[in-house]
Write an enzyme that holds these catalytic residues in place. Structure first.
Site, mmCIF file in Angstrom:
data_model
loop_
_atom_site.group_PDB
_atom_site.id
_atom_site.type_symbol
_atom_site.label_atom_id
_atom_site.label_comp_id
_atom_site.label_asym_id
_atom_site.label_seq_id
_atom_site.Cartn_x
_atom_site.Cartn_y
_atom_site.Cartn_z
ATOM 1 N N MET A 153 0.850 -1.198 0.000
ATOM 2 C CA MET A 153 0.000 0.000 0.000
ATOM 3 C C MET A 153 0.886 1.249 0.000
ATOM 4 O O MET A 153 0.440 2.333 0.376
ATOM 5 C CB MET A 153 -0.939 -0.010 1.204
ATOM 6 C CG MET A 153 -1.946 -1.160 1.121
ATOM 7 S SD MET A 153 -3.480 -0.835 1.971
ATOM 8 C CE MET A 153 -2.897 -0.592 3.619
ATOM 9 N N LEU A 185 6.667 2.982 1.514
ATOM 10 C CA LEU A 185 7.571 1.838 1.636
ATOM 11 C C LEU A 185 8.682 2.072 2.655
ATOM 12 O O LEU A 185 9.165 3.187 2.826
ATOM 13 C CB LEU A 185 8.182 1.515 0.262
ATOM 14 C CG LEU A 185 7.149 1.216 -0.834
ATOM 15 C CD1 LEU A 185 7.851 0.876 -2.146
ATOM 16 C CD2 LEU A 185 6.192 0.106 -0.437
ATOM 17 N N HIS A 212 9.433 -3.612 3.324
ATOM 18 C CA HIS A 212 8.976 -3.881 1.952
ATOM 19 C C HIS A 212 10.161 -4.197 1.041
ATOM 20 O O HIS A 212 10.092 -5.079 0.189
ATOM 21 C CB HIS A 212 8.266 -2.646 1.372
ATOM 22 C CG HIS A 212 6.999 -2.272 2.064
ATOM 23 N ND1 HIS A 212 6.871 -1.127 2.811
ATOM 24 C CD2 HIS A 212 5.800 -2.877 2.095
ATOM 25 C CE1 HIS A 212 5.642 -1.047 3.281
ATOM 26 N NE2 HIS A 212 4.968 -2.091 2.865
ATOM 27 N N GLN A 268 -3.047 -11.882 8.374
ATOM 28 C CA GLN A 268 -3.274 -11.602 6.945
ATOM 29 C C GLN A 268 -2.677 -12.715 6.078
ATOM 30 O O GLN A 268 -3.284 -13.149 5.099
ATOM 31 C CB GLN A 268 -2.639 -10.256 6.583
ATOM 32 C CG GLN A 268 -2.552 -9.998 5.096
ATOM 33 C CD GLN A 268 -2.134 -8.576 4.762
ATOM 34 O OE1 GLN A 268 -2.933 -7.673 4.842
ATOM 35 N NE2 GLN A 268 -0.885 -8.380 4.372
ATOM 36 N N VAL A 297 10.913 -7.420 9.704
ATOM 37 C CA VAL A 297 12.101 -6.560 9.746
ATOM 38 C C VAL A 297 11.847 -5.510 10.833
ATOM 39 O O VAL A 297 10.741 -4.960 10.914
ATOM 40 C CB VAL A 297 12.357 -5.892 8.382
ATOM 41 C CG1 VAL A 297 13.609 -5.034 8.426
ATOM 42 C CG2 VAL A 297 12.481 -6.959 7.296
HETATM 43 O O1 PAF Z 1 -0.149 -5.712 3.835
HETATM 44 C C1 PAF Z 1 -0.509 -4.794 3.071
HETATM 45 O O2 PAF Z 1 0.217 -3.846 2.824
HETATM 46 C C2 PAF Z 1 -1.889 -4.854 2.444
HETATM 47 O O3 PAF Z 1 -2.813 -5.399 3.317
HETATM 48 C C3 PAF Z 1 -1.909 -5.576 1.100
HETATM 49 C C4 PAF Z 1 -1.542 -7.043 1.228
HETATM 50 C C5 PAF Z 1 -0.952 -4.907 0.130
HETATM 51 C C6 PAF Z 1 -3.315 -5.510 0.495
HETATM 52 O O4 PAF Z 1 -3.745 -4.194 0.318
#
Ligand code: PAF
Length: 286
Positions: A30, A33, A37, A153, A176
């Site tokens: 999302m 970063l 990420h 998730q 991290v």
């Molecule tokens: O973990 C995230 O950043 C979000 O939930 C994702 C997996 C990109 C979905 O929008």
């Protein structure tokens, strides 16, 4: 690195790579970063022939309008960071591109979604499943990378892939942390200096709690964790659950499961932070 905003442009690039026999690695994000990420991207680069990331702030997974509004956004900076770790393509679609019409799908994740994040953020995982399944449909990756910080998730996405019988390997990646232990999160940028310093107690408490296993009961460890974090100025534990790492259901004693994880959500002022620690893992890949 190329930046595309439409599915047509995305497919043009990907189809050419797939025709060359390339394995596609995908890091959905999302944006906003951080090193967490970039670690996912680096792992993808080391395992796949062609790596792309998406930046899309998915409105369907926010159950709080204020949280969506203040979610940090900086596409130019994200693009620079992705390029620095050899990401080859950035997909940054609009809301209309991802949801040309309202996504009315309702997923059923059973008991996986009624606990922890699912309990406190109603509809959140349905929104995550909607967007991740849409992105997988558009990107058709061979492998997709997700951080273990969002432990629940990951379980939900694995379950979704199974339910929809998608041909994509979900790769879990280690959490991290910042120097003080705080799990990296885009939300950390919203913390002020004091909150960021105080929030380091979350990881410290989780790590220290491992030293009490298995002599101390689960109930006692939970109390200790709640007490230590709540006594820090500005922090309030929303939940701390010790669960079976596969079913995500709470357990009562340390012999009940071979894979045991402690999952926590804490408010630092208005900012909600999550983290987790593995207490036991004798039969699991991560
Ligand atoms: O973990 C995230 O950043 C979000 O939930 C994702 C997996 C990109 C979905 O929008």
């Amino acid at each position: 690195m190329k930046i595309v905003k439409t599915i047509a442009e995305l497919r043009e690039v990907l189809d050419a790579e797939i025709r060359k026999g390339k394995q596609i690695g995908f890091v959905p994000t999302m944006g906003a970063l951080h090193t967490g990420h970039l670690t996912l991207v680096k792992q993808a680069v080391s395992e796949c022939d062609f790596v792309l990331a998406s930046v899309f702030v998915n409105p369907n997974q926010f159950n709080n309008a204020k949280d969506l509004e203040r979610y940090p956004r900086d596409l130019d900076k994200d693009a620079q960071l992705l390029e620095s770790v050899n990401c080859e393509l950035l997909f940054a679609p609009s809301v209309k591109e991802v949801y040309p019409e309202e996504d009315k799908r309702r997923f059923d994740f059973g008991d996986l979604e009624t606990v922890m994040e699912g309990k406190y953020r109603q509809g959140h995982f349905n929104g995550v499943a909607q967007v991740v399944s849409r992105l997988f449909e558009m990107v058709t990756p061979n492998k997709a990378y997700f951080g273990l910080k969002d432990f629940q998730q990951l379980a939900i996405i694995k379950n979704m892939v199974k339910q929809l019988q998608l041909d994509v390997e979900i790769v879990p990646c280690q959490i991290v942390r910042e120097e003080n232990g705080l799990a990296m999160s885009s939300r950390n940028t919203l913390l002020n200096k004091e909150q960021r310093k105080n929030a380091s107690v979350i990881a410290r408490t989780l790590f220290d709690s491992c030293n009490f296993v298995p002599e101390t009961t689960i109930e006692e460890i939970k109390l200790k964790v709640f007490k230590r974090i709540n006594q820090v100025e500005g922090l309030e534990v929303e939940y701390f659950e010790i669960v079976d790492g596969n079913s995500l259901q709470t357990i009562d004693n340390w012999n009940e499961s071979a894979y045991i994880v402690g999952c926590i959500a804490v408010f630092a002022g208005e900012i909600r932070l999550i983290d987790n620690v593995t207490y036991k893992n004798t039969d699991h890949e991560y």
